[in-house]
Design a protein around this motif. Structure first.
Motif, PDB file in Angstrom:
ATOM      1  N   LYS A   1       0.830  -1.209   0.000  1.00 60.26           N
ATOM      2  CA  LYS A   1       0.000   0.000   0.000  1.00 60.26           C
ATOM      3  C   LYS A   1       0.865   1.260   0.000  1.00 60.26           C
ATOM      4  CE  LYS A   1      -4.116  -1.865   2.306  1.00 60.26           C
ATOM      5  NZ  LYS A   1      -4.970  -1.785   3.519  1.00 60.26           N
ATOM      6  N   ALA A   2       1.921   1.234   0.802  1.00 64.05           N
ATOM      7  CA  ALA A   2       2.811   2.395   0.867  1.00 64.05           C
ATOM      8  C   ALA A   2       3.510   2.617  -0.468  1.00 64.05           C
ATOM      9  CB  ALA A   2       3.835   2.203   1.984  1.00 64.05           C
ATOM     10  N   LEU A   3       3.983   1.539  -1.096  1.00 68.48           N
ATOM     11  CA  LEU A   3       4.649   1.660  -2.386  1.00 68.48           C
ATOM     12  C   LEU A   3       3.694   2.208  -3.447  1.00 68.48           C
ATOM     13  CD1 LEU A   3       6.744  -1.634  -2.505  1.00 68.48           C
ATOM     14  CD2 LEU A   3       7.629   0.689  -2.305  1.00 68.48           C
ATOM     15  N   GLU A   4       2.463   1.730  -3.423  1.00 68.32           N
ATOM     16  CA  GLU A   4       1.480   2.209  -4.400  1.00 68.32           C
ATOM     17  C   GLU A   4       1.247   3.708  -4.248  1.00 68.32           C
ATOM     18  OE1 GLU A   4      -3.140   1.288  -5.829  1.00 68.32           O
ATOM     19  OE2 GLU A   4      -2.239   0.201  -4.154  1.00 68.32           O
ATOM     20  N   LYS A   5       1.134   4.156  -3.008  1.00 71.29           N
ATOM     21  CA  LYS A   5       0.924   5.591  -2.781  1.00 71.29           C
ATOM     22  C   LYS A   5       2.119   6.406  -3.258  1.00 71.29           C
ATOM     23  CE  LYS A   5      -0.037   9.029   0.822  1.00 71.29           C
ATOM     24  NZ  LYS A   5      -1.248   9.594   0.197  1.00 71.29           N
ATOM     25  N   MET A   6       3.337   5.933  -2.955  1.00 71.88           N
ATOM     26  CA  MET A   6       4.524   6.689  -3.353  1.00 71.88           C
ATOM     27  C   MET A   6       4.721   6.684  -4.864  1.00 71.88           C
ATOM     28  SD  MET A   6       7.364   6.106  -0.330  1.00 71.88           S
ATOM     29  CE  MET A   6       7.302   4.306  -0.263  1.00 71.88           C
ATOM     30  N   ARG A   7       4.353   5.585  -5.533  1.00 72.33           N
ATOM     31  CA  ARG A   7       4.467   5.545  -6.993  1.00 72.33           C
ATOM     32  C   ARG A   7       3.488   6.522  -7.653  1.00 72.33           C
ATOM     33  NH1 ARG A   7       5.060  -0.460  -6.502  1.00 72.33           N
ATOM     34  NH2 ARG A   7       7.244  -0.924  -6.966  1.00 72.33           N
ATOM     35  N   LEU A   8       2.283   6.616  -7.100  1.00 70.84           N
ATOM     36  CA  LEU A   8       1.263   7.477  -7.699  1.00 70.84           C
ATOM     37  C   LEU A   8       1.459   8.948  -7.360  1.00 70.84           C
ATOM     38  CD1 LEU A   8      -1.954   5.311  -7.116  1.00 70.84           C
ATOM     39  CD2 LEU A   8      -0.839   5.794  -9.295  1.00 70.84           C
ATOM     40  N   TYR A   9       1.940   9.212  -6.140  1.00 68.14           N
ATOM     41  CA  TYR A   9       1.989  10.590  -5.662  1.00 68.14           C
ATOM     42  C   TYR A   9       3.402  11.025  -5.283  1.00 68.14           C
ATOM     43  CZ  TYR A   9      -3.011   9.694  -5.406  1.00 68.14           C
ATOM     44  OH  TYR A   9      -4.309   9.365  -5.727  1.00 68.14           O
ATOM     45  N   PHE A  10       4.392  10.513  -6.041  1.00 70.60           N
ATOM     46  CA  PHE A  10       5.792  10.845  -5.744  1.00 70.60           C
ATOM     47  C   PHE A  10       6.051  12.346  -5.809  1.00 70.60           C
ATOM     48  CE2 PHE A  10       5.423  10.182 -10.295  1.00 70.60           C
ATOM     49  CZ  PHE A  10       6.075  11.279 -10.828  1.00 70.60           C
ATOM     50  N   HIS A  11       5.235  13.077  -6.594  1.00 75.18           N
ATOM     51  CA  HIS A  11       5.446  14.519  -6.782  1.00 75.18           C
ATOM     52  C   HIS A  11       4.895  15.338  -5.622  1.00 75.18           C
ATOM     53  CE1 HIS A  11       1.542  13.345  -8.362  1.00 75.18           C
ATOM     54  NE2 HIS A  11       1.126  14.579  -8.162  1.00 75.18           N
ATOM     55  N   GLN A  12       4.185  14.679  -4.724  1.00 78.93           N
ATOM     56  CA  GLN A  12       3.616  15.392  -3.583  1.00 78.93           C
ATOM     57  C   GLN A  12       4.480  15.183  -2.344  1.00 78.93           C
ATOM     58  OE1 GLN A  12      -0.457  14.194  -3.003  1.00 78.93           O
ATOM     59  NE2 GLN A  12      -1.104  14.832  -5.064  1.00 78.93           N
ATOM     60  N   SER A  13       4.257  16.037  -1.353  1.00 77.91           N
ATOM     61  CA  SER A  13       4.947  15.874  -0.079  1.00 77.91           C
ATOM     62  C   SER A  13       4.350  14.673   0.659  1.00 77.91           C
ATOM     63  CB  SER A  13       4.799  17.138   0.762  1.00 77.91           C
ATOM     64  OG  SER A  13       5.360  16.957   2.040  1.00 77.91           O
ATOM     65  N   ILE A  14       5.189  13.675   0.948  1.00 80.44           N
ATOM     66  CA  ILE A  14       4.731  12.473   1.644  1.00 80.44           C
ATOM     67  C   ILE A  14       5.612  12.262   2.864  1.00 80.44           C
ATOM     68  CG2 ILE A  14       4.411   9.973   1.488  1.00 80.44           C
ATOM     69  CD1 ILE A  14       3.995  10.287  -1.501  1.00 80.44           C
ATOM     70  N   ARG A  15       4.980  12.109   4.010  1.00 87.13           N
ATOM     71  CA  ARG A  15       5.721  11.866   5.243  1.00 87.13           C
ATOM     72  C   ARG A  15       5.550  10.417   5.674  1.00 87.13           C
ATOM     73  NH1 ARG A  15       3.684  15.589   9.671  1.00 87.13           N
ATOM     74  NH2 ARG A  15       1.665  14.972   8.764  1.00 87.13           N
ATOM     75  N   VAL A  16       6.543   9.915   6.380  1.00 85.69           N
ATOM     76  CA  VAL A  16       6.500   8.518   6.831  1.00 85.69           C
ATOM     77  C   VAL A  16       5.305   8.291   7.743  1.00 85.69           C
ATOM     78  CG1 VAL A  16       7.725   6.712   8.103  1.00 85.69           C
ATOM     79  CG2 VAL A  16       8.996   8.244   6.591  1.00 85.69           C
ATOM     80  N   VAL A  17       4.965   9.274   8.554  1.00 85.11           N
ATOM     81  CA  VAL A  17       3.843   9.101   9.469  1.00 85.11           C
ATOM     82  C   VAL A  17       2.548   8.874   8.701  1.00 85.11           C
ATOM     83  CG1 VAL A  17       3.363  11.592   9.657  1.00 85.11           C
ATOM     84  CG2 VAL A  17       2.707  10.022  11.527  1.00 85.11           C
ATOM     85  N   GLU A  18       2.408   9.493   7.513  1.00 81.85           N
ATOM     86  CA  GLU A  18       1.213   9.292   6.694  1.00 81.85           C
ATOM     87  C   GLU A  18       1.179   7.869   6.136  1.00 81.85           C
ATOM     88  OE1 GLU A  18       1.646  12.244   3.732  1.00 81.85           O
ATOM     89  OE2 GLU A  18       1.195  13.922   5.050  1.00 81.85           O
TER      90      GLU A  18
END
Length: 287
Positions: free
Chosen positions: A185-202
């Motif tokens: 799930k985390a990988l999917e989110k980072m692949r789709l939204y790599f251009h956005q600010s993503i924090r580990v806590v999210e």
């Protein structure tokens, strides 16, 4: 008069002591051979260095790891992670003949994990003839004395590992997700939204875990931290944009999620050894 059962015979029995530089650079083989087993053949260890690859040429054998017994027949290969308790041997009524190597290398534990060797240590649907040729190649170069022989042994072991991947990952009945669902799930989110600010806590919240627990599980599965993975994904995306567009470096940095061009260029050079502009120039000249 009762006939005595045949004893185990080593048709080839090889030892090697790789130099430190060889261990650093290559898969190293420390023991190898060609064995024709008698009915009594049995090996039992609690723990031992390295990984053993055992190719069954004819006859049959068995392997027990993690409390489960697995049968091994002609054309199949067993992969034994010797760091864990293991027992294996010949079937008394049809003792096996095998090629085997004990290899060492920093990535073997990880490779064994990816191939699910602990639960599925026997590889079927295997290119046995091709593997036998690679075992023989490793034997040939183990007996050599040239510095380059270590590289040839490494190539043979790498080829056998590639065949193991091909056998395991091409069988649809054996393919299962290698990654825990929270990590997927985390990988999917980072692949789709790599251009956005993503924090580990999210990402941890998405996985339903504490931040520390999620980070440990992610690193155990992927081999790196979530933030490092995200940075590398951003750099991969930047490479494509640098080659396929004429956008300025500052704009590409923004497109892939960097608010600061300086940090983008610093990460890019750390991972590629080139600045973004150098990478663009070299790739376009090569193309």
């Amino acid at each position: 008069m009762k006939t005595q059962p045949p004893e185990t015979v080593f048709l080839k029995n090889l030892y090697a002591t790789p130099a430190d530089w060889q261990r650093d650079l290559f898969y190293s083989v420390v023991r190898a051979g060609h064995l024709k087993a008698g009915p009594e053949h049995r090996i039992q260890r609690e723990t031992y260095p390295g990984h053993e690859l055992i190719l069954c040429l004819r006859g049959s054998g068995w392997l027990q790891v993690a409390g489960k017994k697995h049968m091994i027949g002609p054309g199949q290969m067993a992969w034994v992670n010797c760091h864990h308790p293991h027992v294996y041997g010949a079937m008394p009524n049809d003792p096996w003949e095998v090629y085997w190597v004990r290899a060492e290398g920093r990535s073997l534990d990880r490779l064994a994990q990816l191939l699910e060797i602990r639960s599925l240590p026997v590889l079927a649907g295997f290119d046995a003839a091709g593997a036998a040729a690679e075992f023989e190649r490793s034997f040939q170069y183990l007996e050599g004395n040239r510095p380059c022989d270590a590289a040839h042994v490494n190539a043979a072991i790498s080829a056998i590992i590639a065949m193991a991947f091909d056998a395991r990952l091409s069988d649809p009945d054996l393919i299962r997700p290698d990654l825990p669902m929270p990590v997927q799930k985390a990988l999917e989110k980072m692949r789709l939204y790599f251009h956005q600010s993503i924090r580990v806590v999210e990402l941890a919240q998405l996985a339903g875990m504490s931040e520390s627990h999620f980070s440990r599980q992610f690193k155990a599965a992927i081999g790196t931290s979530p933030i490092d993975w995200l940075r590398r994904e951003r750099i991969n995306q930047a490479k494509r944009r640098l080659i396929e567009s004429d956008d300025p470096v500052k704009e590409i940095a923004r497109q892939v999620g960097y608010a600061d061009q300086f940090f983008f260029s610093k990460d890019f050079k750390r991972m590629t050894k080139l600045t973004p502009t150098q990478f663009r120039d070299e790739e376009r000249q090569a193309g």
